[in-house]
Design a protein around this motif. Structure first.
Motif, mmCIF file in Angstrom:
data_model
loop_
_atom_site.group_PDB
_atom_site.id
_atom_site.type_symbol
_atom_site.label_atom_id
_atom_site.label_comp_id
_atom_site.label_asym_id
_atom_site.label_seq_id
_atom_site.Cartn_x
_atom_site.Cartn_y
_atom_site.Cartn_z
ATOM 1 N N GLN A 509 -15.940 1.801 -22.371
ATOM 2 C CA GLN A 509 -16.892 0.846 -21.798
ATOM 3 C C GLN A 509 -16.323 -0.561 -21.650
ATOM 4 O O GLN A 509 -16.634 -1.257 -20.693
ATOM 5 C CB GLN A 509 -18.161 0.793 -22.652
ATOM 6 C CG GLN A 509 -18.977 2.082 -22.607
ATOM 7 C CD GLN A 509 -20.265 1.986 -23.404
ATOM 8 O OE1 GLN A 509 -20.588 0.957 -23.989
ATOM 9 N NE2 GLN A 509 -21.014 3.082 -23.432
ATOM 10 N N GLY A 510 -15.521 -1.004 -22.627
ATOM 11 C CA GLY A 510 -14.968 -2.355 -22.562
ATOM 12 C C GLY A 510 -15.642 -3.337 -23.489
ATOM 13 O O GLY A 510 -15.527 -4.556 -23.299
ATOM 14 N N ASP A 515 -13.475 -0.708 -28.143
ATOM 15 C CA ASP A 515 -13.222 -0.481 -26.717
ATOM 16 C C ASP A 515 -12.077 -1.346 -26.207
ATOM 17 O O ASP A 515 -11.161 -0.867 -25.521
ATOM 18 C CB ASP A 515 -14.480 -0.793 -25.896
ATOM 19 C CG ASP A 515 -15.555 0.259 -26.025
ATOM 20 O OD1 ASP A 515 -15.401 1.170 -26.860
ATOM 21 O OD2 ASP A 515 -16.559 0.161 -25.299
ATOM 22 N N THR A 519 -8.403 -0.293 -25.006
ATOM 23 C CA THR A 519 -7.986 -0.616 -23.636
ATOM 24 C C THR A 519 -6.636 -1.304 -23.640
ATOM 25 O O THR A 519 -5.739 -0.958 -22.854
ATOM 26 C CB THR A 519 -9.044 -1.508 -22.964
ATOM 27 O OG1 THR A 519 -10.277 -0.780 -22.849
ATOM 28 C CG2 THR A 519 -8.587 -1.945 -21.588
ATOM 29 N N TRP A 531 -13.266 1.467 -16.901
ATOM 30 C CA TRP A 531 -14.424 1.061 -17.693
ATOM 31 C C TRP A 531 -15.690 1.567 -17.023
ATOM 32 O O TRP A 531 -15.899 1.367 -15.821
ATOM 33 C CB TRP A 531 -14.489 -0.454 -17.805
ATOM 34 C CG TRP A 531 -13.518 -1.038 -18.796
ATOM 35 C CD1 TRP A 531 -12.727 -0.365 -19.666
ATOM 36 C CD2 TRP A 531 -13.255 -2.428 -19.007
ATOM 37 N NE1 TRP A 531 -11.978 -1.235 -20.414
ATOM 38 C CE2 TRP A 531 -12.280 -2.517 -20.029
ATOM 39 C CE3 TRP A 531 -13.729 -3.604 -18.442
ATOM 40 C CZ2 TRP A 531 -11.787 -3.733 -20.490
ATOM 41 C CZ3 TRP A 531 -13.246 -4.817 -18.891
ATOM 42 C CH2 TRP A 531 -12.283 -4.888 -19.911
ATOM 43 N N GLN A 533 -19.660 1.192 -17.586
ATOM 44 C CA GLN A 533 -20.574 0.374 -18.374
ATOM 45 C C GLN A 533 -22.025 0.726 -18.104
ATOM 46 O O GLN A 533 -22.435 0.873 -16.944
ATOM 47 C CB GLN A 533 -20.312 -1.109 -18.068
ATOM 48 C CG GLN A 533 -18.900 -1.516 -18.448
ATOM 49 C CD GLN A 533 -18.530 -2.938 -18.068
ATOM 50 O OE1 GLN A 533 -19.191 -3.562 -17.235
ATOM 51 N NE2 GLN A 533 -17.463 -3.457 -18.678
ATOM 52 N N ARG A 562 -9.519 -6.812 -18.023
ATOM 53 C CA ARG A 562 -10.162 -6.460 -16.752
ATOM 54 C C ARG A 562 -9.221 -6.675 -15.581
ATOM 55 O O ARG A 562 -9.201 -5.904 -14.621
ATOM 56 C CB ARG A 562 -11.438 -7.282 -16.577
ATOM 57 C CG ARG A 562 -12.299 -6.871 -15.381
ATOM 58 C CD ARG A 562 -13.435 -7.874 -15.178
ATOM 59 N NE ARG A 562 -14.428 -7.411 -14.233
ATOM 60 C CZ ARG A 562 -14.310 -7.438 -12.916
ATOM 61 N NH1 ARG A 562 -13.173 -7.899 -12.378
ATOM 62 N NH2 ARG A 562 -15.282 -7.002 -12.124
ATOM 63 N N PRO A 569 -14.871 -2.537 -13.077
ATOM 64 C CA PRO A 569 -15.718 -1.706 -13.946
ATOM 65 C C PRO A 569 -16.814 -1.015 -13.145
ATOM 66 O O PRO A 569 -17.411 -1.611 -12.243
ATOM 67 C CB PRO A 569 -16.306 -2.717 -14.945
ATOM 68 C CG PRO A 569 -15.349 -3.861 -14.952
ATOM 69 C CD PRO A 569 -14.792 -3.938 -13.565
#
Length: 647
Positions: A509-510, A515, A519, A531, A533, A562, A569
């Motif tokens: 998810q980030g 997370d 990543t 990602w 979300q 990102r 995402p």
């Protein structure tokens, strides 16, 4: 049912609102249904239109026949006329039973002092819940409607044809769901389809969604997982023809030949005029023939399989017959026609028995069918591909080049369609058929494929789930900031044990904490990270990044990571729409991650969790993820936060 208080058969009043609220509604809720009565509609509009739509779309209709109410009888007649099943009849005390449904099974409930009888209410509730469950779970071959029982050849309308004209709530829900499903299909995202399949407004849509999920998985190709979807569809509707057909295809591709053959045979016996069923039978036999002379994954070396294939003439004949029958039944079924012609031509090429006149008849019919198809739709790829294959079978080198170039131009950058043609050309090449012409056609198709980006096929799919970094206000520490160095080192070790690299994809998810650390470690190893979300990104950052201890540092790390992602995402709200009522957005997000992972193939799934072993057992939680991955592959790396040291 009647509304309000009405006189019963003996003249004593019965409060039907209490019958609904105390008996019918709680019993159906106990059986797992979302319960709705027509007078609960609060939107402005035509109440008759809304009632008709709900009456036709509902999985189950309960009709109370205590009184001879004309509206109730009319509505029951509409349901019986247009839906073959899904009706439960109940009635309170009455002196006679209506002749029309005298033999129909009905649940009789007790009434005392104008309301459900307290002495029998618990028994009546349990009986209605049981009857509702049994009706819902009964085979679709069991028809409840007397109309469909007495007219065995009458076919009920497709559920899509039961959507009324004009604006109504169900049509809006259906259209929103359908458009999201269509987008997921266009993006080839089977995981999205699997989530939507769990959220369909009615069971009929669930059948269609499972079917479409299976089709999407077949294109990946993930035949074992696709087979699960077709089985799920058939568990709801065991007569769903598309799912039965594709299930047989999956069995054939999984080399479960006898099961596939039996399934195809049963379909042709039940649907003798359906060309798709006959074509399916041919496909199963064709796969069985190929499996006899070539091992899976063995390269299609030109001419290498000719001698071995020639020994399997009997199996080749078994494949030709159903394809030919399908084409004779429906001359516009080009897939059946081109396979019948190609296999017949190959049989002659391999020295088997053949009738030249039969080949000429197939060729003439196919040329006419292709011409008609192209007149209707000049850029139809499958018609162009059939024309190109005809040229390869019997026309000049110049015609082969012209028609295969025209076919690839019509493909519209559809990699999967072109790959399907490549597989057919590889078969012809491996059997040494017209080597120069086949090599020319294969070169054209492969050249076009090289110009396109094939679907990404990861070596392994790394699914991460884990704790968010504790917020400063958390009363009992679970993942404090002081645990970060040890957690980061453990995550890096887990990825190294998996040999994570550029051939892999990672899904998470980030969020701040596990997370983001996962990543960062995956990106450092060249892994493609996606990602996914559960909230729109600004809300996700606010809820899952900004609330952690040392929030500003996590925010900067979020944007730094990102910037290295292969794609922005994915937002569940944008991809799947808002969750249905009663569905927790975080559990839905975890199910989305899990289904997307498994859609690449359960054998590729690798789960990494940073977790203290707690939490509930509900669908979508970390525990559910771990158990599902273990059940399918056993490949789970659990970093137990209870054992990590603090810095």
């Amino acid at each position: 049912m009647p509304f309000g208080t009405k006189p019963g058969a003996d003249g004593q009043p019965i409060d039907f609102n209490r019958v609904y609220l105390e008996l019918i509604k709680p019993a159906l809720e106990d059986a797992g249904f979302e319960v709705f009565r027509a007078d609960e509609e609060t939107r402005a509009g035509d109440i008759r239109t809304d009632m008709f739509q709900e009456l036709l779309a509902a999985d189950l209709v309960v009709a109370d026949l205590t009184l001879d109410n004309p509206n109730v009888w009319y509505e029951l007649g509409v349901r019986h006329a247009l839906r073959a099943r899904g009706v439960v009849l109940v009635q309170g005390p009455r002196s006679t039973s209506p002749f029309d449904i005298y033999t129909d099974r009905k649940l009789r409930y007790g009434v005392a002092a104008g309301a459900p009888d307290p002495a029998t209410l618990a028994i009546d509730r349990a009986a209605l819940a049981k009857m509702a469950r049994e009706t819902q779970n009964a085979s679709t071959r069991r028809k409840v409607s007397p109309v469909y029982t007495l007219l065995p050849h009458l076919q009920q309308p497709r559920w899509q044809d039961l959507l009324l004209s004009g604006d109504n709530e169900f049509a809006q829900r259906y259209e929103a769901w359908r458009s999201r499903l269509e987008v997921a299909q266009q993006k080839h995202r089977a995981g999205d389809i699997l989530v939507l399949a769990e959220e369909t407004p009615v069971r009929a849509l669930a059948v269609e969604a499972r079917f479409q999920a299976g089709r999407a998985l077949m294109r990946l190709p993930q035949f074992t997982f696709a087979l699960e979807q077709f089985d799920a569809a058939l568990a709801i509707d065991d007569e769903h023809l598309g799912s039965r057909q594709q299930r047989a295809v999956c069995l054939g591709r999984l080399r479960r030949t006898e099961e596939a053959r039996e399934a195809a045979l049963q379909l042709t016996e039940e649907h003798p005029q359906d060309p798709e069923c006959w074509s399916l039978a041919g496909r199963v036999e064709k796969s069985a023939w190929i499996d006899r002379f070539r091992e899976p994954g063995e390269p299609w070396t030109p001419g290498a399989f000719r001698d071995k294939a020639a020994l399997e003439d009997a199996l080749l004949a078994e494949a030709i017959t159903p394809y030919r029958h399908a084409f004779a039944t429906a001359p516009n079924h080009l897939f059946a026609g081109i396979n019948a012609l190609t296999l017949n031509t190959l049989r002659a090429h391999l020295g088997g028995e053949h009738d030249p006149a039969e080949t000429d008849r197939l060729l003439a019919g196919l040329r006419w069918g292709i011409a008609c198809a192209l007149e209707r739709k000049p850029k139809d790829y499958w018609a162009r591909a059939a024309q190109a294959e005809v040229s390869l079978l019997c026309d000049s080198r110049a015609a082969v080049q012209r028609d295969w170039r025209a076919a690839t131009a019509a493909a519209g950058r559809d990699w999967l369609a072109l790959d399907s043609s490549r597989q057919q050309l590889q078969l012809l090449s491996g059997l040494g058929f017209r080597p120069e012409e086949t090599a020319l056609a294969l070169g054209i198709v492969e050249g076009e494929l090289r110009r396109l980006n094939p679907p990404f096929e990861p070596r392994q799919v790394l699914l991460f789930s884990g704790h968010i970094m504790d917020a400063p206000s958390r009363p009992e520490p679970r993942f404090p900031l002081a645990m970060e160095p040890a957690a980061r080192a453990a995550l890096e070790q887990a990825l190294d044990r998996l040999g994570a690299g550029p051939e892999d994809i990672a899904l998470t998810q980030g969020a701040a904490g596990g997370d983001l650390m996962f990543t960062e470690a995956a990106l450092a190893r060249g892994v493609k990270v996606v990602w996914m979300q559960p909230l729109p990104e600004p809300q996700f950052i606010e809820s899952s990044v900004q609330r952690a201890t040392n929030a500003e540092d996590w925010r900067l790390r979020y944007y730094a990571a990102r910037a290295q992602l292969a794609e922005p995402p994915r937002s569940m709200a944008q991809e799947l729409g808002p969750p249905p009522p009663g569905i927790n957005v975080w559990e839905r997000g975890n199910r989305w991650l899990l289904h997307t992972t498994l859609a690449y193939g359960p054998d590729k799934a690798r789960c990494v969790v940073l977790w203290d072993g707690g939490g509930g057992d509900g669908p979508g939680g970390t525990r559910h993820m771990v158990e599902e991955i273990k059940r399918r592959t056993g490949r789970v790396q659990w970093i137990d936060t209870r054992r990590l040291p603090l810095a």
